[in-house]
Design an enzyme around this catalytic site. Structure first.
Site, PDB file in Angstrom:
ATOM      1  N   LYS A 176       0.884  -1.166   0.000  1.00 53.06           N
ATOM      2  CA  LYS A 176       0.000   0.000   0.000  1.00 53.06           C
ATOM      3  C   LYS A 176       0.924   1.218   0.000  1.00 53.06           C
ATOM      4  O   LYS A 176       1.450   1.627   1.013  1.00 53.06           O
ATOM      5  CB  LYS A 176      -0.890   0.000   1.250  1.00 53.06           C
ATOM      6  CG  LYS A 176      -2.212   0.763   1.085  1.00 53.06           C
ATOM      7  CD  LYS A 176      -2.062   2.226   0.700  1.00 53.06           C
ATOM      8  CE  LYS A 176      -1.663   3.091   1.876  1.00 53.06           C
ATOM      9  NZ  LYS A 176      -1.376   4.501   1.467  1.00 53.06           N
ATOM     10  N   GLY A 220      -4.313   3.745  -2.373  1.00 54.20           N
ATOM     11  CA  GLY A 220      -5.404   4.214  -1.515  1.00 54.20           C
ATOM     12  C   GLY A 220      -4.863   5.083  -0.392  1.00 54.20           C
ATOM     13  O   GLY A 220      -3.655   5.264  -0.271  1.00 54.20           O
ATOM     14  N   GLY A 233      -4.160   6.299   3.586  1.00 54.66           N
ATOM     15  CA  GLY A 233      -3.727   5.626   4.807  1.00 54.66           C
ATOM     16  C   GLY A 233      -4.878   5.204   5.693  1.00 54.66           C
ATOM     17  O   GLY A 233      -4.997   4.020   6.055  1.00 54.66           O
ATOM     18  N   PRO A 234      -5.751   6.144   6.040  1.00 51.62           N
ATOM     19  CA  PRO A 234      -6.823   5.794   6.976  1.00 51.62           C
ATOM     20  C   PRO A 234      -7.793   4.735   6.447  1.00 51.62           C
ATOM     21  O   PRO A 234      -8.434   4.051   7.243  1.00 51.62           O
ATOM     22  CB  PRO A 234      -7.554   7.135   7.195  1.00 51.62           C
ATOM     23  CG  PRO A 234      -6.528   8.173   6.890  1.00 51.62           C
ATOM     24  CD  PRO A 234      -5.672   7.592   5.793  1.00 51.62           C
ATOM     25  N   GLY A 254      -4.727   1.704   4.028  1.00 46.97           N
ATOM     26  CA  GLY A 254      -3.617   1.351   4.925  1.00 46.97           C
ATOM     27  C   GLY A 254      -4.125   0.699   6.199  1.00 46.97           C
ATOM     28  O   GLY A 254      -3.617  -0.348   6.619  1.00 46.97           O
ATOM     29  N   GLU A 274       9.767   1.625  10.685  1.00 46.32           N
ATOM     30  CA  GLU A 274      10.878   2.517  10.374  1.00 46.32           C
ATOM     31  C   GLU A 274      10.298   3.920  10.413  1.00 46.32           C
ATOM     32  O   GLU A 274       9.562   4.307   9.524  1.00 46.32           O
ATOM     33  CB  GLU A 274      11.454   2.145   9.010  1.00 46.32           C
ATOM     34  CG  GLU A 274      12.916   2.470   8.896  1.00 46.32           C
ATOM     35  CD  GLU A 274      13.110   3.891   8.425  1.00 46.32           C
ATOM     36  OE1 GLU A 274      13.181   4.784   9.306  1.00 46.32           O
ATOM     37  OE2 GLU A 274      13.165   4.104   7.225  1.00 46.32           O
ATOM     38  N   CYS A 304      14.470  10.357   6.483  1.00 48.04           N
ATOM     39  CA  CYS A 304      14.345  10.065   7.913  1.00 48.04           C
ATOM     40  C   CYS A 304      15.710  10.071   8.584  1.00 48.04           C
ATOM     41  O   CYS A 304      15.814  10.290   9.779  1.00 48.04           O
ATOM     42  CB  CYS A 304      13.640   8.735   8.120  1.00 48.04           C
ATOM     43  SG  CYS A 304      14.244   7.456   7.034  1.00 48.04           S
ATOM     44  N   GLU A 360      11.015  16.155  14.255  1.00 56.02           N
ATOM     45  CA  GLU A 360      11.473  15.900  12.893  1.00 56.02           C
ATOM     46  C   GLU A 360      10.825  16.938  11.983  1.00 56.02           C
ATOM     47  O   GLU A 360       9.605  17.067  11.952  1.00 56.02           O
ATOM     48  CB  GLU A 360      11.061  14.490  12.461  1.00 56.02           C
ATOM     49  CG  GLU A 360      11.495  14.183  11.056  1.00 56.02           C
ATOM     50  CD  GLU A 360      11.277  12.729  10.673  1.00 56.02           C
ATOM     51  OE1 GLU A 360      10.131  12.277  10.656  1.00 56.02           O
ATOM     52  OE2 GLU A 360      12.275  12.053  10.374  1.00 56.02           O
TER      53      GLU A 360
HETATM   54  P1  NAI Z   1       2.263   8.916   7.196  1.00 60.91           P
HETATM   55  O1  NAI Z   1       2.857   8.124   8.310  1.00 60.91           O
HETATM   56  O2  NAI Z   1       0.859   9.385   7.354  1.00 60.91           O
HETATM   57  O3  NAI Z   1       2.294   8.021   5.838  1.00 60.91           O
HETATM   58  C1  NAI Z   1       3.120   6.890   5.605  1.00 60.91           C
HETATM   59  C2  NAI Z   1       2.287   5.758   5.024  1.00 60.91           C
HETATM   60  O4  NAI Z   1       1.345   5.324   6.004  1.00 60.91           O
HETATM   61  C3  NAI Z   1       1.448   6.141   3.799  1.00 60.91           C
HETATM   62  O5  NAI Z   1       1.389   5.054   2.911  1.00 60.91           O
HETATM   63  C4  NAI Z   1       0.071   6.399   4.399  1.00 60.91           C
HETATM   64  O6  NAI Z   1      -0.960   6.224   3.480  1.00 60.91           O
HETATM   65  C5  NAI Z   1       0.025   5.333   5.464  1.00 60.91           C
HETATM   66  N1  NAI Z   1      -0.918   5.584   6.548  1.00 60.91           N
HETATM   67  C6  NAI Z   1      -1.341   6.784   7.050  1.00 60.91           C
HETATM   68  N2  NAI Z   1      -2.243   6.595   8.033  1.00 60.91           N
HETATM   69  C7  NAI Z   1      -2.396   5.252   8.174  1.00 60.91           C
HETATM   70  C8  NAI Z   1      -3.176   4.422   9.038  1.00 60.91           C
HETATM   71  N3  NAI Z   1      -3.988   4.936   9.953  1.00 60.91           N
HETATM   72  N4  NAI Z   1      -3.058   3.083   8.913  1.00 60.91           N
HETATM   73  C9  NAI Z   1      -2.236   2.539   8.009  1.00 60.91           C
HETATM   74  N5  NAI Z   1      -1.482   3.267   7.159  1.00 60.91           N
HETATM   75  C10 NAI Z   1      -1.554   4.595   7.238  1.00 60.91           C
HETATM   76  O7  NAI Z   1       3.250  10.111   6.881  1.00 60.91           O
HETATM   77  P2  NAI Z   1       2.919  11.543   6.209  1.00 60.91           P
HETATM   78  O8  NAI Z   1       1.626  12.062   6.807  1.00 60.91           O
HETATM   79  O9  NAI Z   1       2.971  11.405   4.753  1.00 60.91           O
HETATM   80  O10 NAI Z   1       4.159  12.445   6.705  1.00 60.91           O
HETATM   81  C11 NAI Z   1       4.135  13.109   7.959  1.00 60.91           C
HETATM   82  C12 NAI Z   1       5.504  13.075   8.618  1.00 60.91           C
HETATM   83  O11 NAI Z   1       5.923  11.745   8.849  1.00 60.91           O
HETATM   84  C13 NAI Z   1       6.633  13.683   7.814  1.00 60.91           C
HETATM   85  O12 NAI Z   1       6.691  15.080   7.963  1.00 60.91           O
HETATM   86  C14 NAI Z   1       7.835  13.028   8.436  1.00 60.91           C
HETATM   87  O13 NAI Z   1       8.201  13.684   9.636  1.00 60.91           O
HETATM   88  C15 NAI Z   1       7.330  11.640   8.773  1.00 60.91           C
HETATM   89  N6  NAI Z   1       7.718  10.659   7.714  1.00 60.91           N
HETATM   90  C16 NAI Z   1       8.762   9.814   7.947  1.00 60.91           C
HETATM   91  C17 NAI Z   1       9.193   8.969   6.957  1.00 60.91           C
HETATM   92  C18 NAI Z   1      10.330   8.020   7.146  1.00 60.91           C
HETATM   93  O14 NAI Z   1      11.043   7.741   6.205  1.00 60.91           O
HETATM   94  N7  NAI Z   1      10.501   7.450   8.323  1.00 60.91           N
HETATM   95  C19 NAI Z   1       8.576   8.977   5.619  1.00 60.91           C
HETATM   96  C20 NAI Z   1       7.444   9.865   5.500  1.00 60.91           C
HETATM   97  C21 NAI Z   1       7.063  10.668   6.508  1.00 60.91           C
END
Ligand code: NAI
Ligand code: MG
Length: 464
Positions: A170, A201, A203-204, A207, A245, A279, A371
């Site tokens: 996803k 799709g 996340g909420p 995912g 991660e 990250c 971050e």
């Molecule tokens: P996010 O954590 O919301 O998104 C990452 C993935 O998780 C996406 O595929 C998203 O669709 C999915 N996701 C979101 N909510 C979910 C849920 N409830 N259940 C299952 N899957 C879900 O990250 P976002 O909102 O794009 O970025 C926000 C912050 O997160 C960034 O500013 C950064 O600080 C951090 N981040 C860290 C990353 C890393 O490499 N560790 C990568 C991206 C963001």
């Protein structure tokens, strides 16, 4: 840009369960360039079923044949690197050279490393009167972010395939087109139907349905700490394996005798890389009080070498840009000294943020703790080595870091005391086989190399 009005499930493009879509925006032009289907629990269920159906066959495929499948995937990714790079430029905004060399190039290396590991790995060990079998965990849910859209997918799928697992991906809603290019590559590589499935799709919806699905044995998630925490709790409740991660606030520690110009210039470049959306970015620079002002001047000069538009690309979305600008404003409000950059838009169009350097940052400030995920460096002074160590470890995160010293042994001694998963010594270069992952709230588990492969295996002991 999107020839598929569907999901890649069971080896074919299938229409989504509903007509809902997600718009894909080019962060340079701010224009909608495509729409992809917004998958629901129904699509996720179909994909998990396809992965389960394919599991017995793939798990019992000999490792050498799995290795050949991964090698075929690597070759297709390499052959299609130009198309993949163009897609990543369009939906992430990565400048073409970065898109080609890193975003499209690195996954070829990672896939290649797992083709080799699968072929050579000992899936059986002897321990006294036992034979220990290393068996695939089962069906893997791979939930990935947008910052390295293909790398994040391949860093999960390649080791999962090497282990004998099947996968449902996803991908992030900001970068689904790259995931479609990946699914096309899987198909062309001839991997058996259902071994890899891709459902686009939100996340909420998609995912969350995937993470909670009973048919999933392991959830591997990369993204924000907030979502990682939810997924970890869900997996714990279901007694499912989980790999997380998450974020970082890594320290670049410049010890007194180090080559200051090199340490600062490299440090700033490592933050500006991918517009700060990494990250493992060294977002905190720690410099001894005696050379502090010199370091701040050097950092400002180095930041000027990464002009928005030519040097670095935009952030992925208006939302991320606004988030980063808000944190810059908060840094100013909390009393940090803005040396260069700032919250103003550097260009008329596109989600750009100016390369920003803050001095006189204290460890308690928001910009020293949160971050930022943008092109922002916080330079902090320290009094002595113990003070530097205390500041370096004063974070809930522990993903990466750097130490610079005149004497390598001194740098290594310092690195041993850092609470973090990776440390680059005097500018040591990226190693695609080195375990990557976090201490503390940066996550659970490791990706890449043999450590990454072991995440997807479970053990069975036979006694004789
Ligand atoms: P996010 O954590 O919301 O998104 C990452 C993935 O998780 C996406 O595929 C998203 O669709 C999915 N996701 C979101 N909510 C979910 C849920 N409830 N259940 C299952 N899957 C879900 O990250 P976002 O909102 O794009 O970025 C926000 C912050 O997160 C960034 O500013 C950064 O600080 C951090 N981040 C860290 C990353 C890393 O490499 N560790 C990568 C991206 C963001
Ligand atoms: Mg989010």
């Amino acid at each position: 840009m999107n020839p598929h009005n569907g999901m890649y499930i069971g080896g074919a493009w299938r229409p989504a369960a509903t007509g809902d879509t997600i718009e894909v925006v080019d962060p340079v032009t701010e224009e909608v360039i495509a729409e992809v289907p917004a998958g629901t629990a129904e699509d996720i269920d179909a994909a998990v079923r396809a992965a389960r159906a394919a599991l017995p066959g793939w798990a019992s495929t000999p490792p050498a044949a799995r290795a050949a499948g991964i090698a075929a995937l690597r070759d297709v990714l390499a052959a299609r690197a130009d198309t993949i790079a163009a897609t990543i430029t369009a939906e992430l905004g990565a400048p073409p050279a970065l898109a080609r060399q890193v975003h499209a190039g690195l996954p070829v290396t990672i896939a290649g490393s797992y083709a080799e590991l699968a072929a050579g790995f000992a899936f059986e060990e002897r321990v006294g009167n036992s034979t220990v079998l290393l068996e695939p965990v089962g069906v893997v849910a791979a939930i990935t972010p947008w910052n390295y859209p293909l790398h994040q997918v391949v860093a999960k799928v390649a080791p999962a395939l090497a282990a004998g697992c099947t996968v449902v991906v996803k991908p992030a809603e900001n970068t689904p087109l790259t995931a479609q290019r990946f699914a096309e590559a899987v198909h062309e590589a001839g991997l058996p139907a259902g071994v890899v499935n891709v459902v686009t799709g939100t996340g909420p919806v998609a995912g969350a349905a995937l993470a909670a699905h009973d048919g999933v044995d392991l959830v591997s998630f990369t993204g924000s700490t907030a979502v990682g925490r939810q997924i970890g709790a869900l997996a714990g409740g279901a007694v499912k394996r989980v790999a997380l991660e998450l974020g970082g606030k890594s320290a670049n520690v410049i010890l007194p005798g180090a080559d200051l110009a090199r340490a600062v210039t490299t440090g700033v470049a490592r933050v500006m890389f991918n517009s700060g959306q990494s990250c493992n970015a060294w977002s905190r620079m720690l410099v001894h009080r005696e050379r502090y002002e010199e370091a701040v001047r050097l950092a400002a000069g180095a930041a000027a070498g990464h002009p928005p538009g030519e040097g670095i690309g935009p952030l992925v979305s208006a939302r991320q840009r606004d988030r980063v600008r808000g944190l810059i404003e908060q840094g100013i409000a909390e009393g940090a000294r803005l040396v260069t950059g700032g919250p103003e838009a550097p260009r008329e169009k596109g989600y750009y943020v100016s390369p920003t350097v803050f001095a006189d940052v204290t460890p308690g400030m928001t910009i020293a703790q949160e971050e930022i995920f943008g092109p922002v460096v916080a330079v902090l002074p320290y009094e002595d080595t113990e003070d530097a160590l205390r500041i370096a470890n004063d974070t809930v995160y522990g993903l990466a870091g750097a130490v610079w010293a005149a004497d390598e042994a001194e740098a290594v001694a310092f690195a041993r005391r850092m609470e973090t998963g990776q440390v680059d010594i005097n500018g040591g270069r990226f190693n695609p086989l080195a375990p990557f992952g976090g201490y503390k709230q940066s996550g659970v588990g490791r990706e890449l190399g043999e450590h990454g492969l072991r995440e997807y295996l479970q053990t069975k002991s036979l006694q004789f």
